[in-house]
Design a protein around this motif. Structure first.
Motif, PDB file in Angstrom:
ATOM      1  N   ALA A 182      -2.959   4.816  -2.677  1.00  0.00           N
ATOM      2  CA  ALA A 182      -4.099   5.458  -2.020  1.00  0.00           C
ATOM      3  C   ALA A 182      -3.815   6.936  -1.818  1.00  0.00           C
ATOM      4  O   ALA A 182      -2.740   7.319  -1.362  1.00  0.00           O
ATOM      5  CB  ALA A 182      -4.385   4.789  -0.675  1.00  0.00           C
TER       6      ALA A 182
ATOM      7  N   LEU B 279       0.855  -1.189   0.000  1.00  0.00           N
ATOM      8  CA  LEU B 279       0.000   0.000   0.000  1.00  0.00           C
ATOM      9  C   LEU B 279       0.888   1.235   0.000  1.00  0.00           C
ATOM     10  O   LEU B 279       1.705   1.415   0.902  1.00  0.00           O
ATOM     11  CB  LEU B 279      -0.902   0.005   1.238  1.00  0.00           C
ATOM     12  CG  LEU B 279      -1.763   1.249   1.439  1.00  0.00           C
ATOM     13  CD1 LEU B 279      -2.817   1.366   0.341  1.00  0.00           C
ATOM     14  CD2 LEU B 279      -2.427   1.245   2.818  1.00  0.00           C
TER      15      LEU B 279
ATOM     16  N   CYS C 110      -8.820   2.095   2.459  1.00  0.00           N
ATOM     17  CA  CYS C 110      -7.547   1.381   2.363  1.00  0.00           C
ATOM     18  C   CYS C 110      -7.666  -0.037   2.902  1.00  0.00           C
ATOM     19  O   CYS C 110      -7.128  -0.995   2.311  1.00  0.00           O
ATOM     20  CB  CYS C 110      -6.457   2.149   3.112  1.00  0.00           C
ATOM     21  SG  CYS C 110      -5.996   3.720   2.346  1.00  0.00           S
TER      22      CYS C 110
END
Length: 413
Positions: free
Chosen positions: A340, A310, A400
């Motif tokens: 993100a 991520l 997320c």
């Protein structure tokens, strides 16, 4: 040493009584009151015993109890001074103090000494003390919200996800062998080359890893200092990072994190139940006034075990987005990558209202251009092999966590 309002009132009466009793009598009375006030204040000069209790670590935005207990003769008033990013209700009290402490900003904060005003037994003189010394208070990201999202993910109750993410998922991450096709095999397992060569359906067999890796990359460069949701973009991103790591703990994966700007700031290797180690290492990271080096950050984690990565970054700046797009393939060849970005509420507000004058029209034009740049950057990041998530600050952590849960459900993490 300070006279109390009672001593001031008695001296005022002496001054008024001088008209009736004469100045000599008034002077004698005033001297007696002054002497009594001094003696009373000296009696209160001895520092009282004080105990201050509060948690050494608190989550940002969550209330915590702060209590001050004082043992002293006579009456006392207690006041706890605070730095700008902390609030306490109530902040002062007669006798013992018990209040609700709330931190609005994460990081390391210093609680100043407690201010105590001790009044003598006659109520005429007071003495001020600063007791307890400085105390450090560590403010972590939103651990309460992270825990809530992690439990929702374990129960399959994420509103953005809609799928249950639990146990072993998907096809696994490591190729093991080619075998005969069975009716229960997923069509994605079919090895078409072996099928054509042997003339019968053949499937790839994968080894399902129970212990997969989740790496979170936190961009702490200059763009992360922008204001958002009462803090900065970095605050919002760090809340989401901790939520994803806490979810990995619940789902049995290893988690780690890396904070970077033009250099690596913090690096926490993936481990089981890694959310606590990530929180301890990254809670006080602050924005760095430098452009972020995505290639350096991606190379640092790109060679690790295959898993979910991520990347928490802002796509509003075209130059920064270009550097991110160029670096994404370094990770996408081996890992499931999600980029993100926090959606800017200010842009949405500008575009939602009708312009009243030329200045509003100019602002709307700039907002439209910024939105175009973000949309273009998101498309290019997706074309480079990453999933793109954009959400408002209040929904960012949940988005997320949902992206991670979906990747895990598909066997990509």
């Amino acid at each position: 040493m300070t006279p109390t309002p009672r001593a001031a009132a008695l001296l005022a009466l002496c001054a008024a009584g001088a008209i009736l009793a004469g100045w000599r009598v008034a002077a004698v009375l005033a001297a007696a009151i002054a002497a009594a006030t001094a003696a009373d204040a000296l009696h209160a000069r001895k520092a009282p015993a004080l105990e201050r209790e509060h948690p050494p670590v608190v989550p940002r935005g969550a209330p915590a109890r702060l209590a001050v207990k004082v043992r002293a003769e006579g009456s006392i008033r207690v006041r706890q001074a605070l730095p700008a990013d902390l609030t306490l209700e109530p902040q002062e009290s007669d006798g013992e103090l018990s209040g609700e402490l709330v931190a609005r900003r994460r990081g390391r904060h210093i609680l100043p000494p407690v201010g105590v005003r001790a009044t003598g037994p006659l109520g005429l003189g007071a003495w001020y003390h600063r007791l307890g010394g400085d105390a450090e208070l560590l403010v972590y990201p939103d651990l309460v919200g992270a825990r809530r999202l992690a439990l929702a993910a374990r129960r399959g109750q994420l509103p953005e996800s809609g799928r249950r993410a639990r146990g072993s998922f998907g096809l696994g991450t490591a190729f093991e062998a080619v075998r005969e096709y069975t009716p229960d095999d997923d069509v994605r397992q079919i090895n078409w080359r072996a099928t054509a060569r042997l003339g019968r359906p053949m499937s790839n067999q994968y080894r399902v890893d129970q212990d997969r890796e989740v790496r979170c990359l936190l961009d702490a460069g200059r763009l992360s200092a922008a204001a958002s949701a009462g803090g900065t973009l970095l605050d919002v991103a760090l809340d989401a990072l901790i939520a994803v790591c806490a979810t990995a703990d619940e789902l049995g994966d290893r988690s780690g994190a890396l904070a970077f700007a033009d250099r690596v700031l913090r690096d926490v290797a993936p481990s089981r139940l890694g959310a606590a180690a990530v929180a301890r290492s990254l809670f006080d990271v602050e924005p760095v006034d430098a452009d972020s080096d995505y290639e350096l950050a991606f190379r640092t984690v790109g060679g690790g075990k295959r898993g979910f990565v991520l990347v928490l970054a802002d796509l509003v700046d075209e130059a920064a987005a270009r550097a991110l797009i160029d670096a994404v393939p370094v990770l996408a060849r081996r890992h499931a990558v999600c980029v993100a970005s926090v959606r800017d509420d200010a842009l949405d507000g500008l575009l939602a209202r009708q312009p009243d004058d030329l200045r509003d029209a100019y602002a709307m034009t700039v907002a439209l251009e910024m939105r175009r740049v973000r949309a273009l950057a998101a498309r290019r990041v997706a074309a480079a092999g990453a999933t793109v998530v954009e959400a408002r600050p209040e929904r960012f952590a949940g988005a997320c966590v949902s992206a991670y849960a979906r990747a895990k459900a598909r066997g990509r993490a």
